[in-house]
Design a protein around this motif. Structure first.
Motif, PDB file in Angstrom:
ATOM      1  N   ILE A 328      23.369 -50.915 -46.326  1.00 59.39           N
ATOM      2  CA  ILE A 328      23.192 -49.786 -45.396  1.00 59.39           C
ATOM      3  C   ILE A 328      21.366 -49.052 -44.830  1.00 59.39           C
ATOM      4  N   ILE A 329      20.943 -49.025 -44.055  1.00 65.71           N
ATOM      5  CA  ILE A 329      19.913 -48.954 -43.311  1.00 65.71           C
ATOM      6  C   ILE A 329      19.352 -47.603 -43.690  1.00 65.71           C
ATOM      7  N   TYR A 330      18.474 -47.319 -44.529  1.00 69.23           N
ATOM      8  CA  TYR A 330      18.060 -46.396 -44.864  1.00 69.23           C
ATOM      9  C   TYR A 330      17.076 -45.845 -43.824  1.00 69.23           C
ATOM     10  N   MET A 331      16.752 -44.906 -42.963  1.00 65.19           N
ATOM     11  CA  MET A 331      15.643 -44.232 -41.562  1.00 65.19           C
ATOM     12  C   MET A 331      14.822 -42.951 -42.277  1.00 65.19           C
ATOM     13  N   GLY A 332      14.010 -43.116 -42.208  1.00 62.99           N
ATOM     14  CA  GLY A 332      12.934 -41.999 -42.106  1.00 62.99           C
ATOM     15  C   GLY A 332      11.241 -41.481 -41.375  1.00 62.99           C
ATOM     16  N   ALA A 333      11.125 -40.322 -41.731  1.00 62.84           N
ATOM     17  CA  ALA A 333       9.676 -40.158 -40.626  1.00 62.84           C
ATOM     18  C   ALA A 333       9.166 -39.274 -41.754  1.00 62.84           C
ATOM     19  N   VAL A 334       7.917 -39.285 -42.242  1.00 65.29           N
ATOM     20  CA  VAL A 334       7.088 -38.493 -42.290  1.00 65.29           C
ATOM     21  C   VAL A 334       6.041 -38.098 -41.873  1.00 65.29           C
ATOM     22  N   PHE A 335       5.810 -36.601 -41.978  1.00 68.44           N
ATOM     23  CA  PHE A 335       5.004 -35.972 -41.267  1.00 68.44           C
ATOM     24  C   PHE A 335       3.551 -35.738 -41.669  1.00 68.44           C
ATOM     25  N   PRO A 336       2.324 -35.401 -41.623  1.00 68.85           N
ATOM     26  CA  PRO A 336       1.389 -35.051 -42.172  1.00 68.85           C
ATOM     27  C   PRO A 336       1.288 -33.766 -43.027  1.00 68.85           C
ATOM     28  N   ASN A 337       1.870 -32.847 -42.124  1.00 69.05           N
ATOM     29  CA  ASN A 337       2.240 -31.348 -42.078  1.00 69.05           C
ATOM     30  C   ASN A 337       3.413 -30.399 -42.574  1.00 69.05           C
ATOM     31  N   ALA A 338       3.446 -29.843 -43.215  1.00 69.21           N
ATOM     32  CA  ALA A 338       4.713 -29.096 -42.892  1.00 69.21           C
ATOM     33  C   ALA A 338       5.188 -28.834 -41.645  1.00 69.21           C
ATOM     34  N   LEU A 339       6.843 -29.630 -41.579  1.00 69.36           N
ATOM     35  CA  LEU A 339       7.631 -29.375 -40.040  1.00 69.36           C
ATOM     36  C   LEU A 339       7.012 -27.711 -39.950  1.00 69.36           C
ATOM     37  N   GLU A 340       7.538 -27.388 -38.347  1.00 66.93           N
ATOM     38  CA  GLU A 340       7.985 -26.114 -38.004  1.00 66.93           C
ATOM     39  C   GLU A 340       9.058 -25.853 -37.777  1.00 66.93           C
ATOM     40  N   LEU A 341      10.213 -27.074 -37.648  1.00 66.36           N
ATOM     41  CA  LEU A 341      11.449 -26.640 -37.880  1.00 66.36           C
ATOM     42  C   LEU A 341      11.959 -27.947 -38.341  1.00 66.36           C
ATOM     43  N   ALA A 342      12.993 -28.194 -38.832  1.00 63.37           N
ATOM     44  CA  ALA A 342      13.850 -29.359 -38.883  1.00 63.37           C
ATOM     45  C   ALA A 342      15.506 -29.162 -39.053  1.00 63.37           C
ATOM     46  N   LYS A 343      15.943 -30.740 -37.981  1.00 62.77           N
ATOM     47  CA  LYS A 343      16.844 -30.209 -37.775  1.00 62.77           C
ATOM     48  C   LYS A 343      18.403 -31.059 -37.819  1.00 62.77           C
ATOM     49  N   VAL A 344      19.626 -30.160 -37.752  1.00 61.86           N
ATOM     50  CA  VAL A 344      20.526 -31.159 -36.870  1.00 61.86           C
ATOM     51  C   VAL A 344      20.629 -31.521 -35.725  1.00 61.86           C
ATOM     52  N   GLN A 345      20.613 -31.736 -34.444  1.00 64.00           N
ATOM     53  CA  GLN A 345      20.933 -31.443 -32.898  1.00 64.00           C
ATOM     54  C   GLN A 345      22.384 -33.073 -32.686  1.00 64.00           C
ATOM     55  N   LEU A 346      23.559 -31.840 -32.731  1.00 62.18           N
ATOM     56  CA  LEU A 346      24.878 -32.591 -32.430  1.00 62.18           C
ATOM     57  C   LEU A 346      24.647 -33.413 -31.019  1.00 62.18           C
ATOM     58  N   PHE A 347      25.249 -34.416 -30.115  1.00 60.62           N
ATOM     59  CA  PHE A 347      25.640 -34.449 -28.787  1.00 60.62           C
ATOM     60  C   PHE A 347      26.732 -33.533 -28.085  1.00 60.62           C
TER      61      PHE A 347
END
Length: 408
Positions: A328-347
């Protein structure tokens, strides 16, 4: 490969003889966690001026135990080196005139015109690539970052490309196929393919027409404005501790404006699973949402997580062959500040096995620089979902609470 060091006695003697000309760098850790081998930066002008070095002289960095510490001079005129600081503690490093020891390069990248202008880079933890103009000219849609897994600390990408693209072997495979010897041709093709793990990792991540492993993109009315392959590049730093590449992209079309040009500065340091990336746009006339996406695949539709306040998103990717032994490949992204929004957007419907993205979204204002971190780990290196999410959470804490560096 072995790293060569001067003896502690020799270093201690040098320090005592030149103590009055040395520079002390104090590093303080504000967090209640240890910071191990974390890269810090100091101004090269500041250090070199205090040491009063001429153009022919070099310097050595040592820790409190008089052990030599590797360093690198960067294109933006910084001296970078790894430090280890205990929880809520302070430690010091000494910089003196002297001849530094040789260190092995564990961070490296280049353009591969022989493979459709890929720019690929790696450190001791992971390897990545961004697609180039030659790929775009083929018509293939590949917008996002790609990932090469690796299970060793040594550099592997150069050898993988050389093996996979070897012209003599490729000619032999073609000849065998023309002679109807399919099994022999397939065996030889598998023997050189970097899509198969030959003991140090492989390419088993699917990007396709998506944001792949953490690409940032402007969004218009919630729709992703996909960037394509880079147009121009400049490699600014190339090891031994940091790789930095500047990528310029073809103009985007956003809300009818065809003059918006994106520039990315991607930086990978030794010891880090994540790339620090700074994105900027020219000619943008108003604020837009900017989303960082990790592609979701059909085999693992729900293996994502997101922490809006903590400032990270994650996904456990099934690889190109979920039923194989690719891990399994573990992917991630980190941001210096709180996110305005985090969500799943499907095709609306799956595309080449991809079903959408998990997105971290903020606002980009004209003239801004948008900074974030993205990267990967592999289950065959001891990671699981819990360990990866903990890594991202701690990484975000470190980004928000940097080590405090003072030059004395």
């Amino acid at each position: 490969m072995k790293k060569l060091f001067m003896s502690a006695a020799v270093i201690a003697l040098m320090a005592s003889c030149t103590q009055e000309k040395g520079v002390t760098v104090s590093v303080s850790n504000p967090l209640k966690i240890d910071r191990v081998e974390e890269i810090v930066e100091v101004s090269a002008d500041d250090i070199l001026g205090k040491l009063k070095l001429d153009e022919t002289e070099e310097f050595v960095i040592t820790d409190e135990n008089n052990a030599e510490v590797p360093y690198q001079l960067t294109a933006d005129n910084k001296i970078i080196f790894p430090v280890t600081v205990k929880s809520e503690a302070t430690t010091s490093y000494n910089i003196i005139k002297g001849q530094p020891s040789h260190i092995n390069t564990l961070v490296y990248g280049r353009q591969y015109p022989e493979r459709l202008d890929d720019i690929a880079w790696e450190n001791d933890k992971a390897a990545y690539r961004a697609y180039g103009p030659a790929l775009q000219q083929t018509g293939e849609k590949a917008y996002g970052y790609d990932v090469f897994t690796k299970s060793v600390s040594e550099l592997v990408v150069e050898d993988r490309y050389a093996m996979d693209l070897d012209p003599d072997t490729r000619a032999m495979i073609k000849q065998l196929r023309e002679e109807g010897k399919k099994a022999e041709a397939d065996s030889l093709a598998n023997a050189i393919s970097y899509h198969i793990d030959h003991g140090n990792g492989m390419d088993c991540y699917a990007v396709g027409p998506t944001l792949g492993g953490g690409t940032a993109a402007l969004m218009s009315d919630s729709a992703i404005v996909y960037p394509y392959c880079y147009r121009n590049f400049e490699i600014l730093d190339n090891g031994p501790l940091r790789f930095t590449v500047k990528l310029e992209y073809n103009p985007l079309t956003i809300d009818g404006d065809t003059t918006v040009v994106e520039t990315r500065l991607i930086q990978l340091d030794k010891g880090s699973h994540l790339n620090r990336t700074t994105v900027s746009y020219t000619s943008l006339k108003k604020d837009y949402p900017i989303g960082v996406g990790l592609v979701l695949h059909e085999a693992f539709p729900d293996r994502y997580s997101m922490n809006q306040e903590g400032g990270y998103i994650a996904y456990s990717d099934p690889t190109t062959e979920p039923k194989s032994d690719n891990g399994i490949i573990y992917m991630g992204a980190v941001f210096p500040n709180a996110l305005e929004l985090a969500k799943v957007q499907l095709f609306d419907k799956p595309v080449s096995g991809a079903i959408g993205h998990v997105l971290g979204i903020n606002t980009y204002q004209p003239g801004d620089e948008f900074e974030y971190y993205w990267g990967s780990a592999w289950s065959k290196c001891g990671f699981d979902d819990e360990r990866w999410n903990s890594y991202l959470e701690e990484y975000a804490m470190k980004v928000r609470n940097p080590l405090i560096v003072a030059v004395k």
